[in-house]
Design a protein around this motif. Structure first.
Motif, PDB file in Angstrom:
ATOM      1  N   SER A 110      31.848 -42.874  -2.227  1.00 48.19           N
ATOM      2  CA  SER A 110      32.214 -41.551  -2.727  1.00 48.19           C
ATOM      3  C   SER A 110      32.634 -40.570  -1.637  1.00 48.19           C
ATOM      4  O   SER A 110      32.298 -39.393  -1.675  1.00 48.19           O
ATOM      5  CB  SER A 110      31.037 -40.973  -3.525  1.00 48.19           C
ATOM      6  OG  SER A 110      29.805 -41.143  -2.829  1.00 48.19           O
ATOM      7  N   ASN A 138      40.300 -39.523  -7.737  1.00 42.16           N
ATOM      8  CA  ASN A 138      40.166 -38.957  -9.088  1.00 42.16           C
ATOM      9  C   ASN A 138      41.496 -39.171  -9.804  1.00 42.16           C
ATOM     10  O   ASN A 138      42.331 -38.264  -9.911  1.00 42.16           O
ATOM     11  CB  ASN A 138      39.818 -37.472  -8.992  1.00 42.16           C
ATOM     12  CG  ASN A 138      39.518 -36.832 -10.336  1.00 42.16           C
ATOM     13  OD1 ASN A 138      39.756 -37.430 -11.383  1.00 42.16           O
ATOM     14  ND2 ASN A 138      39.005 -35.621 -10.314  1.00 42.16           N
ATOM     15  N   GLU A 142      40.511 -35.093 -13.196  1.00 42.78           N
ATOM     16  CA  GLU A 142      39.565 -34.406 -14.068  1.00 42.78           C
ATOM     17  C   GLU A 142      38.773 -33.379 -13.263  1.00 42.78           C
ATOM     18  O   GLU A 142      38.150 -33.724 -12.259  1.00 42.78           O
ATOM     19  CB  GLU A 142      38.615 -35.420 -14.703  1.00 42.78           C
ATOM     20  CG  GLU A 142      39.316 -36.462 -15.564  1.00 42.78           C
ATOM     21  CD  GLU A 142      38.367 -37.548 -16.012  1.00 42.78           C
ATOM     22  OE1 GLU A 142      37.788 -37.416 -17.101  1.00 42.78           O
ATOM     23  OE2 GLU A 142      38.195 -38.524 -15.251  1.00 42.78           O
ATOM     24  N   GLN A 144      35.996 -31.907 -13.662  1.00 47.17           N
ATOM     25  CA  GLN A 144      34.543 -32.080 -13.600  1.00 47.17           C
ATOM     26  C   GLN A 144      34.129 -33.292 -12.772  1.00 47.17           C
ATOM     27  O   GLN A 144      32.938 -33.529 -12.570  1.00 47.17           O
ATOM     28  CB  GLN A 144      33.967 -32.201 -15.026  1.00 47.17           C
ATOM     29  CG  GLN A 144      34.100 -33.579 -15.668  1.00 47.17           C
ATOM     30  CD  GLN A 144      35.498 -33.872 -16.227  1.00 47.17           C
ATOM     31  OE1 GLN A 144      36.439 -33.122 -15.993  1.00 47.17           O
ATOM     32  NE2 GLN A 144      35.625 -34.961 -16.967  1.00 47.17           N
ATOM     33  N   LYS A 145      35.097 -34.048 -12.286  1.00 42.86           N
ATOM     34  CA  LYS A 145      34.787 -35.308 -11.615  1.00 42.86           C
ATOM     35  C   LYS A 145      35.121 -35.220 -10.131  1.00 42.86           C
ATOM     36  O   LYS A 145      36.100 -34.598  -9.737  1.00 42.86           O
ATOM     37  CB  LYS A 145      35.585 -36.444 -12.274  1.00 42.86           C
ATOM     38  CG  LYS A 145      35.204 -37.835 -11.813  1.00 42.86           C
ATOM     39  CD  LYS A 145      35.981 -38.886 -12.568  1.00 42.86           C
ATOM     40  CE  LYS A 145      35.518 -39.013 -14.011  1.00 42.86           C
ATOM     41  NZ  LYS A 145      36.211 -40.090 -14.735  1.00 42.86           N
TER      42      LYS A 145
END
Length: 234
Positions: A110, A138, A142, A144-145
């Protein structure tokens, strides 16, 4: 019994391992790929050690966790008892957790912003420990991600290498839940190819066969192995 990260599990594996292994083997055959080219990451987030031990006993050696704090609570004892285990961080990483993450994990999937790069570079040098690093893309953009937008990926990967001195081994993506995943896997593979990256962390319980067809080298499978989670996990 010992098992390398890419050795198929036995047919009598507990829980859903055997079914997952059969599907991975089938997908590899369909894609004309060697089964050893795909690493199965058993995602053990929210599951306690007593649920993980039978999976270890069946020969699984690579596991994934979403949170540093949760992993700290259960994995040191497991890795001490089973020193050949590999632990991957597949959830978002906060820069203030970089020290613990580098100490605990063999891979971090990540990497997605400069503050994380800076923190990881500092800890990798300080600890002289070199976890495998994946940049998260991503693909659905998005809000929120976590993850780097596809159009910014090349620049970010270059900065990881040139500015922060990080060795990036691959890319990771999590497609939007309401869209077919294939296009997102293909986009991630395209970005990886043009940046000379061979590893692709993509595909979960519902879509890992599709991911393998499109080049995944690491698939992150949780519920298909461990069953439905009863503990809420955001």
């Amino acid at each position: 019994m010992t098992q390398s990260p890419t050795t198929p599990l036995p047919a009598d594996s507990p829980h859903g391992l055997a079914a997952v292994e059969r599907e991975i083997a089938h997908a590899c055959k369909e894609a004309r790929r060697d089964r050893a080219s795909v690493t199965l990451i058993a995602v053990s987030k929210t599951f306690a050690a007593d649920a993980i031990l039978p999976i270890i006993g069946a020969g699984q050696r690579v596991f994934g966790e979403n949170r540093v704090q949760e992993a700290k609570g259960k994995w040191p004892a497991l890795t001490q008892a089973h020193p050949r285990l590999q632990l991957h961080l597949i959830g978002p990483l906060q820069s203030n957790k970089a020290k613990e993450a580098v100490a605990l994990f063999d891979a971090i999937h990540s990497v997605d912003r400069p503050s994380i790069c800076q923190a990881l570079a500092k800890e990798i040098e300080s600890q002289n420990k070199h976890p495998q690093l994946f940049v998260q893309i991503n693909t659905g953009e998005e809000p929120q991600k976590a993850g780097v937008a596809p159009q910014d990926a090349d620049t970010f990967i270059a900065a990881c290498r040139d500015t922060y001195g990080l060795t990036i081994s691959g890319l990771m993506c999590i497609p939007p839940v309401d869209e077919p995943p294939a296009a997102h896997f293909a986009l991630t593979a395209k970005i990886a190819a043009r940046n000379g990256l061979k590893n692709l962390s993509m595909g979960m319980s519902a879509d890992f066969a599709t991911a393998i067809m499109l080049g995944a080298t690491h698939v992150r499978v949780g519920s298909a192995i461990f069953g439905t989670r009863t503990v809420p996990h955001n």
